[in-house]
Design a protein around this motif. Structure first.
Motif, mmCIF file in Angstrom:
data_model
loop_
_atom_site.group_PDB
_atom_site.id
_atom_site.type_symbol
_atom_site.label_atom_id
_atom_site.label_comp_id
_atom_site.label_asym_id
_atom_site.label_seq_id
_atom_site.Cartn_x
_atom_site.Cartn_y
_atom_site.Cartn_z
ATOM 1 N N VAL A 146 0.814 -1.214 0.000
ATOM 2 C CA VAL A 146 0.000 0.000 0.000
ATOM 3 C C VAL A 146 0.850 1.268 0.000
ATOM 4 C CG1 VAL A 146 -1.985 -1.111 1.076
ATOM 5 C CG2 VAL A 146 -0.274 0.004 2.527
ATOM 6 N N HIS A 147 2.108 1.160 0.391
ATOM 7 C CA HIS A 147 2.987 2.318 0.344
ATOM 8 C C HIS A 147 3.626 2.525 -1.026
ATOM 9 C CE1 HIS A 147 2.816 2.422 4.795
ATOM 10 N NE2 HIS A 147 3.158 3.676 4.635
ATOM 11 N N TRP A 148 3.747 1.470 -1.810
ATOM 12 C CA TRP A 148 4.459 1.565 -3.085
ATOM 13 C C TRP A 148 3.559 1.434 -4.307
ATOM 14 C CZ3 TRP A 148 9.505 3.023 -3.463
ATOM 15 C CH2 TRP A 148 10.258 2.997 -2.294
ATOM 16 N N PHE A 149 2.273 1.041 -4.108
ATOM 17 C CA PHE A 149 1.362 0.872 -5.233
ATOM 18 C C PHE A 149 0.013 1.496 -4.894
ATOM 19 C CE2 PHE A 149 4.528 -2.452 -5.434
ATOM 20 C CZ PHE A 149 4.955 -2.361 -6.752
ATOM 21 N N SER A 150 -0.535 2.283 -5.826
ATOM 22 C CA SER A 150 -1.739 3.066 -5.556
ATOM 23 C C SER A 150 -3.004 2.226 -5.694
ATOM 24 C CB SER A 150 -1.810 4.262 -6.501
ATOM 25 O OG SER A 150 -1.928 3.830 -7.845
ATOM 26 N N ALA A 151 -4.134 2.813 -5.282
ATOM 27 C CA ALA A 151 -5.392 2.067 -5.186
ATOM 28 C C ALA A 151 -5.847 1.491 -6.516
ATOM 29 C CB ALA A 151 -6.478 2.968 -4.596
ATOM 30 N N SER A 152 -5.740 2.263 -7.602
ATOM 31 C CA SER A 152 -6.304 1.808 -8.873
ATOM 32 C C SER A 152 -5.474 0.700 -9.530
ATOM 33 C CB SER A 152 -6.437 2.988 -9.849
ATOM 34 O OG SER A 152 -5.169 3.511 -10.169
ATOM 35 N N GLU A 153 -4.237 0.528 -9.135
ATOM 36 C CA GLU A 153 -3.402 -0.531 -9.690
ATOM 37 C C GLU A 153 -3.234 -1.692 -8.724
ATOM 38 O OE1 GLU A 153 0.656 0.758 -10.323
ATOM 39 O OE2 GLU A 153 0.720 1.833 -8.417
ATOM 40 N N ARG A 154 -3.797 -1.560 -7.531
ATOM 41 C CA ARG A 154 -3.507 -2.513 -6.469
ATOM 42 C C ARG A 154 -4.105 -3.891 -6.710
ATOM 43 N NH1 ARG A 154 -4.888 0.348 -1.422
ATOM 44 N NH2 ARG A 154 -3.193 1.703 -2.104
ATOM 45 N N GLY A 155 -5.273 -3.956 -7.365
ATOM 46 C CA GLY A 155 -5.874 -5.262 -7.628
ATOM 47 C C GLY A 155 -4.978 -6.123 -8.496
ATOM 48 N N THR A 156 -4.473 -5.533 -9.578
ATOM 49 C CA THR A 156 -3.598 -6.279 -10.486
ATOM 50 C C THR A 156 -2.262 -6.593 -9.831
ATOM 51 O OG1 THR A 156 -4.631 -5.200 -12.393
ATOM 52 C CG2 THR A 156 -2.496 -6.244 -12.745
ATOM 53 N N LYS A 157 -1.667 -5.598 -9.175
ATOM 54 C CA LYS A 157 -0.355 -5.814 -8.544
ATOM 55 C C LYS A 157 -0.459 -6.805 -7.388
ATOM 56 C CE LYS A 157 2.165 -2.933 -10.984
ATOM 57 N NZ LYS A 157 1.158 -2.408 -11.914
ATOM 58 N N MET A 158 -1.540 -6.729 -6.620
ATOM 59 C CA MET A 158 -1.729 -7.685 -5.529
ATOM 60 C C MET A 158 -1.952 -9.088 -6.072
ATOM 61 S SD MET A 158 -1.502 -6.840 -2.294
ATOM 62 C CE MET A 158 -2.568 -8.037 -1.497
ATOM 63 N N ALA A 159 -2.630 -9.177 -7.228
ATOM 64 C CA ALA A 159 -2.835 -10.492 -7.833
ATOM 65 C C ALA A 159 -1.503 -11.118 -8.210
ATOM 66 C CB ALA A 159 -3.729 -10.370 -9.064
ATOM 67 N N ILE A 160 -0.612 -10.288 -8.779
ATOM 68 C CA ILE A 160 0.713 -10.802 -9.152
ATOM 69 C C ILE A 160 1.488 -11.208 -7.897
ATOM 70 C CG2 ILE A 160 2.910 -10.244 -10.259
ATOM 71 C CD1 ILE A 160 1.336 -8.256 -12.024
ATOM 72 N N TRP A 161 1.464 -10.333 -6.878
ATOM 73 C CA TRP A 161 2.178 -10.668 -5.639
ATOM 74 C C TRP A 161 1.597 -11.917 -4.990
ATOM 75 C CZ3 TRP A 161 0.125 -10.816 -0.627
ATOM 76 C CH2 TRP A 161 1.059 -11.142 0.363
ATOM 77 N N ASP A 316 -10.198 -5.325 -11.488
ATOM 78 C CA ASP A 316 -9.766 -3.970 -11.829
ATOM 79 C C ASP A 316 -10.370 -3.476 -13.143
ATOM 80 O OD1 ASP A 316 -8.258 -3.526 -9.594
ATOM 81 O OD2 ASP A 316 -6.315 -3.852 -10.553
ATOM 82 N N LYS A 317 -10.335 -4.323 -14.172
ATOM 83 C CA LYS A 317 -10.664 -3.872 -15.521
ATOM 84 C C LYS A 317 -12.128 -4.067 -15.911
ATOM 85 C CE LYS A 317 -6.345 -2.845 -16.066
ATOM 86 N NZ LYS A 317 -5.916 -1.430 -16.025
ATOM 87 N N ILE A 318 -12.720 -5.162 -15.477
ATOM 88 C CA ILE A 318 -14.106 -5.439 -15.858
ATOM 89 C C ILE A 318 -15.095 -4.884 -14.836
ATOM 90 C CG2 ILE A 318 -15.806 -7.261 -16.326
ATOM 91 C CD1 ILE A 318 -13.556 -8.980 -17.416
ATOM 92 N N PHE A 319 -14.754 -5.018 -13.546
ATOM 93 C CA PHE A 319 -15.683 -4.581 -12.497
ATOM 94 C C PHE A 319 -15.224 -3.306 -11.794
ATOM 95 C CE2 PHE A 319 -16.515 -9.123 -13.026
ATOM 96 C CZ PHE A 319 -17.883 -9.118 -13.165
ATOM 97 N N GLY A 321 -12.717 -2.164 -10.058
ATOM 98 C CA GLY A 321 -12.211 -2.168 -8.699
ATOM 99 C C GLY A 321 -13.093 -2.878 -7.692
ATOM 100 N N ARG A 322 -14.211 -3.445 -8.126
ATOM 101 C CA ARG A 322 -15.067 -4.203 -7.211
ATOM 102 C C ARG A 322 -14.523 -5.627 -7.074
ATOM 103 N NH1 ARG A 322 -20.910 -4.101 -9.342
ATOM 104 N NH2 ARG A 322 -21.351 -5.012 -7.288
ATOM 105 N N ARG A 323 -14.513 -6.131 -5.853
ATOM 106 C CA ARG A 323 -13.929 -7.450 -5.580
ATOM 107 C C ARG A 323 -14.986 -8.548 -5.460
ATOM 108 N NH1 ARG A 323 -9.594 -4.665 -7.197
ATOM 109 N NH2 ARG A 323 -8.995 -3.049 -5.706
ATOM 110 N N ALA A 324 -16.205 -8.193 -4.997
ATOM 111 C CA ALA A 324 -17.230 -9.203 -4.713
ATOM 112 C C ALA A 324 -17.685 -9.989 -5.942
ATOM 113 C CB ALA A 324 -18.434 -8.550 -4.029
ATOM 114 N N PRO A 325 -17.969 -9.352 -7.095
ATOM 115 C CA PRO A 325 -18.486 -10.125 -8.234
ATOM 116 C C PRO A 325 -17.563 -11.251 -8.674
ATOM 117 C CG PRO A 325 -18.823 -7.777 -8.601
ATOM 118 C CD PRO A 325 -17.964 -7.902 -7.382
ATOM 119 N N VAL A 326 -16.269 -10.968 -8.764
ATOM 120 C CA VAL A 326 -15.321 -11.993 -9.198
ATOM 121 C C VAL A 326 -15.223 -13.108 -8.156
ATOM 122 C CG1 VAL A 326 -12.966 -12.444 -9.957
ATOM 123 C CG2 VAL A 326 -14.020 -10.227 -10.447
ATOM 124 N N SER A 327 -15.211 -12.752 -6.880
ATOM 125 C CA SER A 327 -15.140 -13.762 -5.828
ATOM 126 C C SER A 327 -16.325 -14.716 -5.899
ATOM 127 C CB SER A 327 -15.099 -13.089 -4.453
ATOM 128 O OG SER A 327 -13.903 -12.380 -4.268
#
Length: 451
Positions: A146-161, A316-319, A321-327
């Motif tokens: 959260v200190h090195w990656f911003s909110a709008s890119e965090r879903g993709t970057k967190m997925a990679i991590w 990130d891209k389809i929803f 930034g929403r997490r619930a639909p994909v889950s």
């Protein structure tokens, strides 16, 4: 924090012409540090499950081993939450390195000291200690993210991590096969993983850095001009929070965080209910050899890599930034695969492996997205605690049930009872995540203007 864990102070801002290049190189560096580092944590978290068939041959029951294994889950869940608040006020580099170092030493001792695996009580205590120090991996990784990656890119970057889970977990099986082949002793399944983990601690120390400000850089929000939308961002969020502010103003009063935390308990019951018992189930019921079970275990983990990446990209891209639909989509498909894996008749190993791969592909999507959702819902100085809160429910509720309840159910009523519990957990996770659907949609639609 004092001493080794004290976070570094902000440095004087670098010249503007150096900001872009320094930020880019350090973002890659710290990302690699927490990726390889967290994969290393997994080498010594779940390798015990591959030793369980040998321990059963030595006279231990599934209930006893499930109880011993629950020590990891109980301690890890509590540690991830409580140590998360410590991590939020500590140096991510020192915190993450220390946790893996101690965890690796414990596993080496379990593999080299005969007393360590001589009784259920001793195994429980050692695995609990291991679980506590395992809880020092995710919070500093979340803090770093959260200190090195911003909110709008965090879903993709967190997925990679998050793929680090699967890389590390997927290496557990092959390393175990290698250990048996080289040392011809099942204890090597424990200590060889610990030796590899020690090497990873050095990598963490070299690569990880704390915050952009400690390196003379602006905050990630300023650098990217990308501010949180799930809560009102304030410049005070760049200052370290007190323990009271973290717990009572950012975490425990957050209703959405409570909802996804309870859902996480059921997601983890599915995750570990399938994974932890796969070597034993495949050996006893499906007549798999140790080598075949080890590779199936690895494929379950590795299948999570594309599944996790796809889940992050979709959220990130389809929803937007929403997490619930994909889950929810992933969990419905997981339920179908669990039922097929369960009911597939003996003699169809291809279907068994295919379903394990499919479950691995699917279940890590919700695991990752619940973690991202927790980070989205709290200020970044409380990120480790927010993620630890969901982890508390996931491990103390879900993983412990997967270890103890499934072991006891299978001993008493057979494997059908164990799989009924796993299937029911899928349904409950879907229902609970569904409760966040509308609230999450409203929060994602909010925009924040920092001016």
């Amino acid at each position: 924090m004092i001493g080794l864990f004290k976070p570094p102070k902000p440095r004087e801002r670098l010249p503007d012409e150096r900001i872009e290049s320094t930020f880019s190189s350090l973002r890659l560096r710290v990302f690699l540090g927490i990726f390889v580092g967290y994969a290393g944590y997994y080498l010594v978290r779940k390798n015990f499950t591959l030793a369980m068939p040998y321990l059963i041959e030595e006279g231990f029951s599934k209930t006893e081993l499930g109880f011993a294994l629950s020590g990891v889950a109980i301690a890890y869940g509590l540690s991830k939450f409580l140590m998360g608040s410590v991590s939020d006020r500590s140096s991510a580099r020192a915190f993450m390195t220390t946790g893996l170092l101690v965890s690796a030493v414990i596993m080496i001792l379990m593999g080299t000291v005969p007393l360590a695996t001589s009784s259920v009580g001793i195994m429980f205590v050692l695995l609990m200690a291991n679980g506590w120090f395992q809880g020092m991996g995710w919070p500093p990784s979340g803090r770093t993210m959260v200190h090195w990656f911003s909110a709008s890119e965090r879903g993709t970057k967190m997925a990679i991590w998050n793929v680090a889970h699967n890389v590390g977990g997927g290496l557990v099986g092959p390393i175990a096969i290698l250990a048996i082949a080289i040392f011809v002793d099942w204890h090597a399944v424990l200590y060889l993983h610990g030796l590899f983990a020690l090497v990873v601690t050095v990598f963490i120390w070299i690569m990880v850095r704390d915050t952009p400000q400690s390196e003379g850089l602006p905050s990630i929000e300023e650098y990217k001009n990308d501010y949180p939308r799930a809560f009102k961002y304030e410049k005070s969020h760049e200052q370290e929070f007190t323990t009271r502010e973290i717990f009572f103003q950012s975490v425990l009063n957050n209703k959405l965080l409570w909802a996804i935390a309870v859902a996480n308990a059921f997601v983890y019951l599915v995750r570990y209910g399938v994974l932890d018992w796969a070597p034993t189930y495949l050996s006893e019921v499906k007549n798999f050899s140790f080598q075949d079970s080890g590779w199936a275990y690895a494929l379950y983990e590795w299948a999570g890599i594309p599944g996790t990446l796809l889940a992050g990209w979709m959220s990130d891209k389809i929803f937007a930034g929403r997490r619930a639909p994909v889950s929810i989509i992933y969990l419905i498909l997981t339920l179908i695969c669990v039922v097929i894996y369960w009911l597939n008749p003996v003699g169809n190993p291809g279907i068994d492996v295919a379903m394990l791969i499919s479950i691995g592909f699917l279940i890590y999507g919700p695991v990752m997205l619940i973690g991202v959702h927790a980070l989205d819902l709290a200020p970044k100085k409380a990120a480790g605690t927010a993620a630890g809160f969901t982890g508390l429910f996931g491990y103390v509720g879900g993983a412990v049930s997967a270890n103890i309840a499934i072991g006891a159910l299978v001993d008493a009523y057979g494997w059908d009872a164990g799989f009924t519990l796993i299937a029911a957990a899928c349904v409950m996770a879907i229902l609970l995540i569904g409760l966040t659907w509308n609230a999450e949609k409203r929060s994602v639609e909010n925009e924040y203007d920092p001016n």
